[in-house]
Design an enzyme around this catalytic site. Structure first.
Site, PDB file in Angstrom:
ATOM      1  N   LYS A  52      -6.896   2.654  -2.409  1.00  0.00           N
ATOM      2  CA  LYS A  52      -7.502   3.610  -1.487  1.00  0.00           C
ATOM      3  C   LYS A  52      -8.187   4.698  -2.293  1.00  0.00           C
ATOM      4  O   LYS A  52      -7.723   5.064  -3.381  1.00  0.00           O
ATOM      5  CB  LYS A  52      -6.443   4.219  -0.567  1.00  0.00           C
ATOM      6  CG  LYS A  52      -7.028   4.995   0.607  1.00  0.00           C
ATOM      7  CD  LYS A  52      -5.978   5.297   1.649  1.00  0.00           C
ATOM      8  CE  LYS A  52      -6.607   5.953   2.879  1.00  0.00           C
ATOM      9  NZ  LYS A  52      -5.640   6.182   3.961  1.00  0.00           N
ATOM     10  N   HIS A  94     -11.389   1.975   2.658  1.00  0.00           N
ATOM     11  CA  HIS A  94     -10.735   2.648   1.541  1.00  0.00           C
ATOM     12  C   HIS A  94     -11.643   2.951   0.361  1.00  0.00           C
ATOM     13  O   HIS A  94     -11.176   3.092  -0.766  1.00  0.00           O
ATOM     14  CB  HIS A  94      -9.535   1.814   1.075  1.00  0.00           C
ATOM     15  CG  HIS A  94      -8.369   1.897   1.999  1.00  0.00           C
ATOM     16  ND1 HIS A  94      -7.114   1.424   1.680  1.00  0.00           N
ATOM     17  CD2 HIS A  94      -8.262   2.415   3.246  1.00  0.00           C
ATOM     18  CE1 HIS A  94      -6.293   1.637   2.683  1.00  0.00           C
ATOM     19  NE2 HIS A  94      -6.969   2.238   3.650  1.00  0.00           N
ATOM     20  N   GLU A 135      -3.062  -3.038  -2.522  1.00  0.00           N
ATOM     21  CA  GLU A 135      -4.176  -2.455  -1.776  1.00  0.00           C
ATOM     22  C   GLU A 135      -4.491  -1.043  -2.265  1.00  0.00           C
ATOM     23  O   GLU A 135      -3.614  -0.180  -2.298  1.00  0.00           O
ATOM     24  CB  GLU A 135      -3.825  -2.416  -0.285  1.00  0.00           C
ATOM     25  CG  GLU A 135      -4.873  -1.766   0.583  1.00  0.00           C
ATOM     26  CD  GLU A 135      -4.429  -1.687   2.034  1.00  0.00           C
ATOM     27  OE1 GLU A 135      -5.179  -1.098   2.837  1.00  0.00           O
ATOM     28  OE2 GLU A 135      -3.336  -2.191   2.365  1.00  0.00           O
ATOM     29  N   TRP A 160       0.863  -1.181   0.000  1.00  0.00           N
ATOM     30  CA  TRP A 160       0.000   0.000   0.000  1.00  0.00           C
ATOM     31  C   TRP A 160       0.892   1.221   0.000  1.00  0.00           C
ATOM     32  O   TRP A 160       1.894   1.275   0.735  1.00  0.00           O
ATOM     33  CB  TRP A 160      -0.907   0.041   1.223  1.00  0.00           C
ATOM     34  CG  TRP A 160      -1.659   1.342   1.290  1.00  0.00           C
ATOM     35  CD1 TRP A 160      -2.795   1.669   0.598  1.00  0.00           C
ATOM     36  CD2 TRP A 160      -1.308   2.517   2.042  1.00  0.00           C
ATOM     37  NE1 TRP A 160      -3.166   2.962   0.875  1.00  0.00           N
ATOM     38  CE2 TRP A 160      -2.267   3.501   1.752  1.00  0.00           C
ATOM     39  CE3 TRP A 160      -0.254   2.818   2.916  1.00  0.00           C
ATOM     40  CZ2 TRP A 160      -2.230   4.775   2.320  1.00  0.00           C
ATOM     41  CZ3 TRP A 160      -0.200   4.090   3.478  1.00  0.00           C
ATOM     42  CH2 TRP A 160      -1.182   5.044   3.187  1.00  0.00           C
ATOM     43  N   ASP A 168      -7.079  -4.250  10.285  1.00  0.00           N
ATOM     44  CA  ASP A 168      -6.300  -3.017  10.204  1.00  0.00           C
ATOM     45  C   ASP A 168      -7.060  -1.900  10.902  1.00  0.00           C
ATOM     46  O   ASP A 168      -7.855  -1.198  10.293  1.00  0.00           O
ATOM     47  CB  ASP A 168      -6.029  -2.652   8.738  1.00  0.00           C
ATOM     48  CG  ASP A 168      -5.116  -1.442   8.603  1.00  0.00           C
ATOM     49  OD1 ASP A 168      -4.591  -0.977   9.635  1.00  0.00           O
ATOM     50  OD2 ASP A 168      -4.929  -0.957   7.475  1.00  0.00           O
ATOM     51  N   ASP A 215     -10.251   3.946  10.634  1.00  0.00           N
ATOM     52  CA  ASP A 215      -9.644   2.738  11.229  1.00  0.00           C
ATOM     53  C   ASP A 215     -10.055   2.520  12.680  1.00  0.00           C
ATOM     54  O   ASP A 215      -9.227   2.218  13.531  1.00  0.00           O
ATOM     55  CB  ASP A 215      -8.121   2.774  11.102  1.00  0.00           C
ATOM     56  CG  ASP A 215      -7.669   2.618   9.668  1.00  0.00           C
ATOM     57  OD1 ASP A 215      -7.968   1.583   9.064  1.00  0.00           O
ATOM     58  OD2 ASP A 215      -7.016   3.538   9.128  1.00  0.00           O
ATOM     59  N   ASP A 253      -9.577  -3.013   1.513  1.00  0.00           N
ATOM     60  CA  ASP A 253      -9.652  -2.473   2.873  1.00  0.00           C
ATOM     61  C   ASP A 253     -11.034  -1.851   3.051  1.00  0.00           C
ATOM     62  O   ASP A 253     -11.464  -1.028   2.239  1.00  0.00           O
ATOM     63  CB  ASP A 253      -8.556  -1.428   3.085  1.00  0.00           C
ATOM     64  CG  ASP A 253      -8.492  -0.919   4.517  1.00  0.00           C
ATOM     65  OD1 ASP A 253      -9.489  -0.366   4.997  1.00  0.00           O
ATOM     66  OD2 ASP A 253      -7.426  -1.060   5.154  1.00  0.00           O
ATOM     67  N   ASP A 309     -11.860   7.087   6.330  1.00  0.00           N
ATOM     68  CA  ASP A 309     -10.982   5.957   6.648  1.00  0.00           C
ATOM     69  C   ASP A 309     -10.336   6.156   8.010  1.00  0.00           C
ATOM     70  O   ASP A 309      -9.147   6.439   8.125  1.00  0.00           O
ATOM     71  CB  ASP A 309      -9.917   5.823   5.551  1.00  0.00           C
ATOM     72  CG  ASP A 309      -8.956   4.678   5.815  1.00  0.00           C
ATOM     73  OD1 ASP A 309      -9.385   3.656   6.378  1.00  0.00           O
ATOM     74  OD2 ASP A 309      -7.767   4.807   5.458  1.00  0.00           O
ATOM     75  N   HIS A 359      -8.495  -6.244   4.436  1.00  0.00           N
ATOM     76  CA  HIS A 359      -8.127  -5.556   5.667  1.00  0.00           C
ATOM     77  C   HIS A 359      -9.431  -5.040   6.249  1.00  0.00           C
ATOM     78  O   HIS A 359     -10.078  -4.168   5.658  1.00  0.00           O
ATOM     79  CB  HIS A 359      -7.173  -4.388   5.402  1.00  0.00           C
ATOM     80  CG  HIS A 359      -5.736  -4.775   5.414  1.00  0.00           C
ATOM     81  ND1 HIS A 359      -4.718  -3.868   5.228  1.00  0.00           N
ATOM     82  CD2 HIS A 359      -5.126  -5.980   5.595  1.00  0.00           C
ATOM     83  CE1 HIS A 359      -3.553  -4.487   5.283  1.00  0.00           C
ATOM     84  NE2 HIS A 359      -3.781  -5.768   5.505  1.00  0.00           N
TER      85      HIS A 359
END
Length: 419
Positions: free
Chosen positions: A227, A261, A225, A184, A325, A295, A258, A293, A285
């Site tokens: 985004k 993302h 990955e 990433w 993640d 997390d 993800d 995003d 993820h």
């Protein structure tokens, strides 16, 4: 009423639909979750010349007890894994290398710098996964790495990624299970770019060079990955979903999705069935985006349940590689791991306890009334009693009993650390 009677009553309710709780347990035991090490130290890592976190990533909070050494981080992970049912994996970033106090830049990292991690993984029967770290570095200060206009900077990051793949190969050979190496990058622009194509050409060329060295998939699996946007790259990210999906398909790489993302109205659960039609395996993820995003620690929300359902109902438990993640420094970090990972496992068990084949049949028959009714009724089936029994069989605390162990660990270990 004893716990065993409660469980048997709950089990009977599922069995009337032809759902075998024992089979669900057997399947679930075989699914490893790749638990990310970076929740334990706020993505700090152990580089001698450690730099401030950057690259569109931010960790908020200052809860006491953060791990500051490899030994502390591994101890914290051991405590979390003792509270999580099943045998799982650990996901490392390159910044978690151990270099004995020597300055080793990222284009110079070697397998020997992760020997302690491998020995620890062997001791605990764990697999390891890996990520090159293309952020928080002087050569990424402007938010550009593999797409930088300066070839010398691009070459530095290409070398770092190539070294990372060799480290993952070392993991695979030593541990007998292939490591997933996921790339990433933060590259993008804050405002509307005047050229979208050239940076993507540079990224394609860089990836081609990184992957020019063949590594046996028995030891290493490659993933890319995407985004949608990040801090400092709000208008344009080079590695978009379309770019990486195309690259992965054309070059036989895994496309890693993800959950944070994408646009807030997009959900990964809706993408899995399409991806699985055209890819042998898909990587995830799993985090929890709150408006962006962010997390957050994974909770058992509707999207997590839907991800579990899509994996299970499409018979893809061995085709979707599940990693986590998230990072929250405002709460106990061991608890964060425990909550998030247990919830990921809960979502899979919830899906295994659904009458999936019957629901598919109802849809084909156009019986949307019964389909909706059953989907809603199963939300209040006695799932909790089944989950508690699974935890008991896996020798970890059921319900909230694990929290007492985390509090004790905080009192005896975390509170004595110097922050």
């Amino acid at each position: 009423m004893t716990k065993e009677i409660v469980f048997e009553h709950a089990k009977a309710q599922y069995e009337k639909w032809g759902i075998s709780v024992d089979e669900a347990f057997d399947k679930l035991k075989k699914v490893p979750i790749s638990i990310h090490c970076w929740q334990g130290d706020d993505i700090g890592g152990f580089e001698v010349n450690q730099q401030e976190l950057s690259g569109g990533i931010d960790v908020t909070g200052n809860y006491p007890g953060k791990a500051t050494t490899p030994e502390e981080l591994r101890s914290d992970m051991e405590k979390a894994m003792s509270l999580i049912p099943g045998k799982h994996r650990v996901n490392l970033h390159a910044i978690y290398a151990e270099t004995d106090g020597k300055v080793v830049d990222r284009d110079e990292i070697e397998p020997e710098h992760f020997e302690n991690w491998v020995n620890w993984a062997k001791e605990h029967g764990l697999g390891l996964d890996f990520n090159p770290t293309l952020f928080s570095h002087a050569k990424a200060e402007d938010g550009l790495t593999l797409t930088h206009p300066d070839k010398n900077i691009r070459d530095f990051w290409v070398q770092h990624c190539m070294k990372s793949r060799k480290i993952a190969e070392y993991f695979g050979k030593e541990l007998g299970t292939p490591a997933l190496t996921n790339i990433w990058i933060p590259d993008g622009y804050k405002d509307t770019p005047s050229d979208r194509l050239t940076p993507r050409k540079r990224l394609k060329d860089a990836l081609d060079e990184i992957y020019s060295v063949e590594i046996d998939e028995a030891y290493n699996l490659d993933a890319v990955e995407s985004k949608l946007f990040g801090i400092g790259s709000e208008a344009y990210v080079v590695g978009s979903h379309e770019f990486y999906m195309g690259y992965a398909m054309q070059n036989n790489k895994l496309c890693l999705l993800d959950t944070g993302h994408y646009h807030p109205t997009e959900v990964v659960s809706n993408k899995l069935s399409s991806m699985l039609l055209f890819s042998e395996k898909v990587a995830l993820h799993v985090s929890r985006p709150v408006r962006w995003d962010s997390d957050h620690v994974v909770t058992l929300d509707d999207e997590l349940k839907e991800i579990g359902l899509e994996i299970v109902r499409n018979d893809a438990l061995d085709r979707v590689i599940i990693g986590l993640d998230f990072f929250d420094a405002s709460i106990n970090r061991v608890a964060a791991w425990t909550i998030g990972t247990r919830n990921m496992i809960k979502s899979l068990l919830y899906a295994l306890l659904m009458p999936n084949e019957h629901l598919k049949q109802l849809q084909d028959e156009g019986n949307y009334t019964e389909r909706l009714a059953l989907l809603e009724e199963f939300k209040t089936y006695p799932f909790g009693a089944i989950w508690d029994k699974y935890c008991e069989e896996m020798n970890v605390p059921a319900q909230e009993d694990w929290l007492a162990e985390v509090k004790q660990y905080e009192d005896e270990v975390l509170s004595k650390r110097n922050s």
